[in-house]
Design a protein around this motif. Structure first.
Motif: not given
Lengths: 226, 460
Positions: A9, A24, A59-60
């Motif tokens: 993400t 995702s 970010t993720k």
């Protein structure tokens, strides 16, 4: 497995609020495979490529290349990773204008840590392999055609025997015939050099010839082929 | 090709632009070098003036200055008092006298003229030019003279403990032939002024008669001053003995160990000698005279700082422009594995190359023009010191009538600033050139560090 992306993400803070460029995203590409990513402008293709190339941090999520999570590398290690494990091929070629074709390839070899005495020979081999004549190898980019410049760009990308080559619209600036030749070159390299290639493209014909295709829409992978 | 050679090569990437930058920077560096040379030369002159005169105190017997006035010379005891006063390092004592035709067989080389006649207007002529003088006798022997001498030019005799004290510029007395005399001796030896020597066909080894004694010429001196070059210099003790004035001194110049102690030493001498002597120091006059040189030094310092800032701004703007132009190239280098420090090194090398080429040209030009710029600055600022000059021979504290003392000496040489390029100036200019490159590269380096390699993926 050469490349594995898990739950990736990337969000940005824009003036009009938070923008999710990638949402995702998960996929994987095996060693020596040629994968393509297609999608409209703004779908997140370039963001995905910059994250895969350690040009930016997510970010993720996780990006594993040869079992190393590059999403969590320090900036210094990211640079080393780019030098040795990643090769970039750009739509605009992005060669250094005041260096010859040979010197452009030698520059990548310098960053990859090769000894100075060995760089020239290796650069010549690479340029010959991508079809550049000896006299063309000594020319500056402005004296080469678009196709020749892209060949130099590919030679530069291959310089340090990377695990993954990331190509951003590699045929976008070329006529269809030259574009086909460049695609064939990349395709052959993925076979002979056992290099994983991930190419972002608008060209559905080209995408259709790759081993695997992912379609991005609004930051999400919506379709998968192969 | 490594990062340094890439940087050097990049400096020549756009010959026209690089040429323009080199010219602008070279002008800045020329100005820096010229100002550094001017500052250094002027500061050296200030130190020279202060070092040679600002720590000197002149002690004249009360009522006597040069060859004028009246009163008693300083005594040996008073000179001893001066010598033993705290902070006084050395004392140059002088006794002057004027020899008439009966005192010496030498023919004076100065014409009497209207000035000399006026000075002797009280002396009535008897037609006997061989009579004793009433000028030279300090012990009142003229009372026994039956008649006054005719008006004739005199020869000035200086007895001194330091023969160099008569040099007009305060430095070593220039001898055209022979050697100096031992000023501490009482030998019958003399230094003869060039004009007087020529008038009397004297050379080294020649002898002449003075006060009834035979003196040997030890050397011929030349000061460039007509009055002084018509005189004779002998050891102090020799003149005191020959004129029967044991211990007498008509002027003493004391050198204080430090200019900071001059004021206190003047006070101490005034207390010790009371109203027997007039005591003056040249410190204040020297300070006033070098004020204009100080302003030149300040101006030159400002010029160095200003030119350095201008040079740094030229490099800064140039490199900022180059970094902005090559933003994509920087992104590519970073994307293919070039570290930020390598990219910065490449651009700093480029800035250094431009600056060093400019530095070589600028330093060479600066050395070439520094002399005329220094002269121009000194000449344009010379109005102020001129106002402190021209005080005339009466204001001088020297031992000879009309001879310039320390104040006149440093005023004479104030505009004679010699511009010299020292290794220190060369190193300073090179250091400033390097500083310009570093200061000018600082912001571009920051901009380079901020370029994100991801920008390279943006399609133009």
């Amino acid at each position: 497995m050469s490349l594995e992306v898990k739950d990736l993400t990337k969000t940005y803070n824009a003036s009009h609020g938070k923008v999710t460029a990638l949402d995702s995203v998960s996929f994987s590409v095996s060693t020596g495979e040629f994968a393509s990513i297609i999608g409209k402008s703004g779908s997140g293709k370039s963001t995905l490529l910059s994250l895969l190339g350690a040009l930016d941090t997510p970010t993720k999520g996780e990006i594993h290349v040869d079992d190393i999570n590059i999403a969590r590398l320090s900036p210094h290690k990211q640079t080393a990773y780019r030098a040795k494990k990643i090769g970039f091929v750009f739509q605009q070629y992005n060669l250094i204008p005041n260096l010859s074709a040979l010197e452009n390839v030698m520059l990548a070899l310098e960053f990859g840590g090769m000894r100075a005495s060995e760089r020239k020979e290796r650069a010549r081999e690479l340029l010959t392999a991508v079809g550049l004549e000896p006299d063309q190898q000594l020319r500056k980019p402005a004296k080469l055609s678009g196709g020749q410049q892209q060949r130099v760009s590919i030679a530069r990308a291959l310089a340090n025997k990377p695990a993954v080559i990331l190509a951003d619209e590699p045929t976008g600036n070329l006529d269809s015939e030259t574009g086909k030749k460049i695609f064939d070159l990349l395709h052959d390299l993925s076979r002979t050099e056992k290099t994983t290639i991930i190419a972002v493209t608008h060209d559905l014909d080209i995408a259709g010839k790759t081993d695997r295709t992912y379609m991005l829409k609004d930051g999400k992978i919506t379709t998968k082929r192969g | 090709m490594n990062v340094v050679s890439r940087g050097i090569r990049n400096a020549l990437r756009s010959p026209l632009r690089s040429g323009a930058i080199v010219i602008m920077l070279a002008i800045s560096i020329t100005l820096i070098v010229a100002m550094l040379v001017a500052r250094s030369s002027v500061n050296a002159k200030i130190e020279e003036v202060k070092g040679s005169t600002a720590n000197q105190i002149t002690i004249n017997p009360a009522g006597i200055r040069g060859g004028f006035g009246g009163g008693d010379p300083l005594t040996a005891e008073q000179v001893t008092t001066v010598t033993s006063t705290a902070h006084i390092g050395s004392v140059a004592s002088t006794l002057t006298d004027q020899a008439g035709t009966d005192d010496t067989n030498l023919t004076p080389s100065l014409e009497l003229g209207s000035f000399g006649q006026r000075m002797q207007r009280f002396e009535t002529s008897t037609g006997d030019s061989n009579g004793p003088t009433d000028v030279i006798q300090g012990d009142g022997s003229s009372d026994s003279a039956p008649a006054r001498p005719a008006r004739t030019p005199r020869t000035t005799i200086t007895g001194t403990t330091d023969a160099n004290s008569i040099a007009s510029d305060g430095s070593t007395l220039t001898l055209t032939s022979g050697a100096t005399v031992d000023s501490t001796s009482s030998d019958l030896v003399a230094l003869v002024g060039k004009t007087l020597a020529e008038k009397n066909s004297l050379s080294v080894g020649s002898t002449f008669t003075l006060y009834g004694k035979t003196f040997t010429v030890n050397g011929i001196y030349e000061t460039g001053n007509t009055f002084q070059d018509s005189g004779i210099v002998v050891p102090l003790a020799t003149l005191q003995t020959a004129t029967e004035q044991p211990g007498a001194v008509t002027s003493a110049v004391a050198t204080v160990d430090s200019s900071e102690n001059v004021t206190a030493t003047v006070s101490a001498l005034k207390t010790a000698l009371g109203d027997k002597a007039d005591i003056t120091s040249s410190a204040e006059q020297a300070e006033t005279s070098v004020a204009s040189l100080r302003s030149i030094s300040s101006l030159a310092t400002t010029g160095v700082v200003g030119a350095t800032i201008a040079g740094a701004v030229i490099v800064l703007l140039t490199m900022t422009m180059i970094v902005r132009e090559r933003r994509r190239e920087i992104g590519v280098i970073k994307a293919i594995g070039g570290t930020t420090s390598k990219v910065i090194t490449q651009f700093v090398t480029e800035a250094l190359t431009l600056t060093l080429v400019s530095g070589v040209i600028g330093i060479a030009l600066g050395i070439f023009v520094s002399g005329s710029i220094t002269d121009g600055l000194v000449t344009s600022a010379s109005a102020a010191p001129k106002t402190t000059q021209g005080q005339g021979p009466m204001a001088s504290a020297g031992g000879m009538r009309g001879t310039g003392g320390p104040t006149q000496r440093f005023n004479q040489g104030l505009q004679q600033v010699t511009s010299t390029v020292t290794p220190q100036i060369f190193m300073g200019a090179a250091g400033i050139t390097l500083l310009i490159a570093i200061l000018g590269s600082a912001l571009p380096a920051y901009l380079i560090a901020r370029v994100r390699p991801a920008e390279v993926l943006r399609t133009e």
